[in-house]
Design a protein around this motif. Structure first.
Motif, PDB file in Angstrom:
ATOM      1  N   UNK A  34       0.871  -1.174   0.000  1.00 26.11           N
ATOM      2  CA  UNK A  34       0.000   0.000   0.000  1.00 26.11           C
ATOM      3  C   UNK A  34       0.907   1.224   0.000  1.00 26.11           C
ATOM      4  N   UNK A  35       0.726   2.065  -1.018  1.00 33.14           N
ATOM      5  CA  UNK A  35       1.530   3.279  -1.166  1.00 33.14           C
ATOM      6  C   UNK A  35       0.713   4.503  -0.777  1.00 33.14           C
ATOM      7  N   UNK A  36       1.375   5.511  -0.217  1.00 39.11           N
ATOM      8  CA  UNK A  36       0.767   6.818   0.052  1.00 39.11           C
ATOM      9  C   UNK A  36       1.270   7.759  -1.036  1.00 39.11           C
ATOM     10  N   UNK A  37       0.351   8.525  -1.625  1.00 41.23           N
ATOM     11  CA  UNK A  37       0.729   9.478  -2.669  1.00 41.23           C
ATOM     12  C   UNK A  37       0.117   9.085  -3.998  1.00 41.23           C
ATOM     13  N   UNK A  38       0.685   9.599  -5.055  1.00 41.20           N
ATOM     14  CA  UNK A  38       0.237   9.271  -6.403  1.00 41.20           C
ATOM     15  C   UNK A  38       1.400   8.639  -7.148  1.00 41.20           C
ATOM     16  N   UNK A  95       2.790 -12.138  -1.045  1.00 36.17           N
ATOM     17  CA  UNK A  95       3.585 -12.306  -2.267  1.00 36.17           C
ATOM     18  C   UNK A  95       2.696 -12.134  -3.503  1.00 36.17           C
ATOM     19  N   UNK A  96       3.229 -11.499  -4.516  1.00 35.56           N
ATOM     20  CA  UNK A  96       2.490 -11.275  -5.752  1.00 35.56           C
ATOM     21  C   UNK A  96       2.136 -12.610  -6.402  1.00 35.56           C
ATOM     22  N   UNK A  97       2.977 -13.597  -6.214  1.00 37.69           N
ATOM     23  CA  UNK A  97       2.732 -14.925  -6.808  1.00 37.69           C
ATOM     24  C   UNK A  97       1.532 -15.618  -6.151  1.00 37.69           C
ATOM     25  N   UNK A  98       1.076 -15.155  -4.989  1.00 38.15           N
ATOM     26  CA  UNK A  98      -0.065 -15.776  -4.309  1.00 38.15           C
ATOM     27  C   UNK A  98      -1.397 -15.324  -4.930  1.00 38.15           C
ATOM     28  N   UNK A  99      -1.367 -14.338  -5.831  1.00 39.68           N
ATOM     29  CA  UNK A  99      -2.582 -13.846  -6.477  1.00 39.68           C
ATOM     30  C   UNK A  99      -2.758 -14.539  -7.819  1.00 39.68           C
ATOM     31  N   UNK A 106      -9.049   6.031  -1.819  1.00 41.70           N
ATOM     32  CA  UNK A 106      -9.183   7.377  -1.266  1.00 41.70           C
ATOM     33  C   UNK A 106      -8.569   7.524   0.112  1.00 41.70           C
ATOM     34  N   UNK A 107      -8.427   6.416   0.829  1.00 40.36           N
ATOM     35  CA  UNK A 107      -7.880   6.483   2.189  1.00 40.36           C
ATOM     36  C   UNK A 107      -7.119   5.185   2.476  1.00 40.36           C
ATOM     37  N   UNK A 108      -6.443   5.171   3.607  1.00 39.58           N
ATOM     38  CA  UNK A 108      -5.703   3.980   4.007  1.00 39.58           C
ATOM     39  C   UNK A 108      -6.659   2.821   4.269  1.00 39.58           C
ATOM     40  N   UNK A 109      -7.818   3.109   4.847  1.00 41.76           N
ATOM     41  CA  UNK A 109      -8.805   2.060   5.120  1.00 41.76           C
ATOM     42  C   UNK A 109      -9.305   1.437   3.818  1.00 41.76           C
ATOM     43  N   UNK A 162      -6.933  -4.705  -0.381  1.00 40.06           N
ATOM     44  CA  UNK A 162      -6.002  -5.826  -0.130  1.00 40.06           C
ATOM     45  C   UNK A 162      -6.777  -7.021   0.431  1.00 40.06           C
ATOM     46  N   UNK A 163      -7.725  -6.760   1.303  1.00 40.97           N
ATOM     47  CA  UNK A 163      -8.535  -7.843   1.878  1.00 40.97           C
ATOM     48  C   UNK A 163      -9.350  -8.557   0.803  1.00 40.97           C
TER      49      UNK A 163
END
Length: 147
Positions: free
Chosen positions: A89-93, A112-116, A131-134, A140-141
């Motif tokens: 998760x990145x903050x910013x643009x 891991x990216x390989x788990x997707x 729009x927010x961290x939540x 991600x969930x």
């Protein structure tokens, strides 16, 4: 015309002429006038330089303020992306201005990216805006981790 009439008209013309003004001795104070002109020019130039410098400072302050506000706004945005191996998760643009990155790592999910699956991997590699961290945590969930 008769000669008598010509003499009469010429006398009238003479009497109508304005009397010459007696010459008076006038010497303008050239030195004082020039000194005053030079002093006024110096004052004007000084005012122009000061106003020019103030205008330049105002423009620089406005640009700096706009950049600061813009950067602060970018830091209220989040996106889910990858560093090549894990979901982050990145903050910013996701933009750079020259060598300055407008994003930073807010959280490393350690997924891991390989788990997707393939579709989710492509979505994460293209980044998912939040729009927010939540909201980013919710994204991600929702990603289905397939091990």
């Amino acid at each position: 015309m008769s000669t008598a009439r010509t003499r009469l008209l010429s006398r009238r013309r003479i009497s109508r002429r304005a009397q010459p003004v007696a010459e008076s001795h006038f010497e303008p104070r050239v030195d004082e006038y020039l000194k005053e002109l030079i002093a006024e020019t110096k004052r004007r130039n000084r005012r122009r330089r000061i106003l020019g410098a103030l205008a330049l400072l105002a423009i620089i302050a406005a640009i700096a303020g706009a950049l600061t506000l813009g950067y602060q706004w970018t830091q209220t945005r989040y996106f889910v992306g990858t560093d090549g191996e894990t979901v982050i998760i990145f903050r910013g643009v996701q933009q750079n201005i020259g060598s300055i990155s407008l994003s930073s790592i807010a959280e490393d999910t350690e997924i891991p990216l390989s788990a997707l699956d393939g579709n989710e991997q492509r979505q994460v590699q293209r980044t998912l805006s939040a729009g927010s961290l939540e909201e980013a945590r919710d994204i991600v969930t929702r990603l289905g981790v397939h091990e």
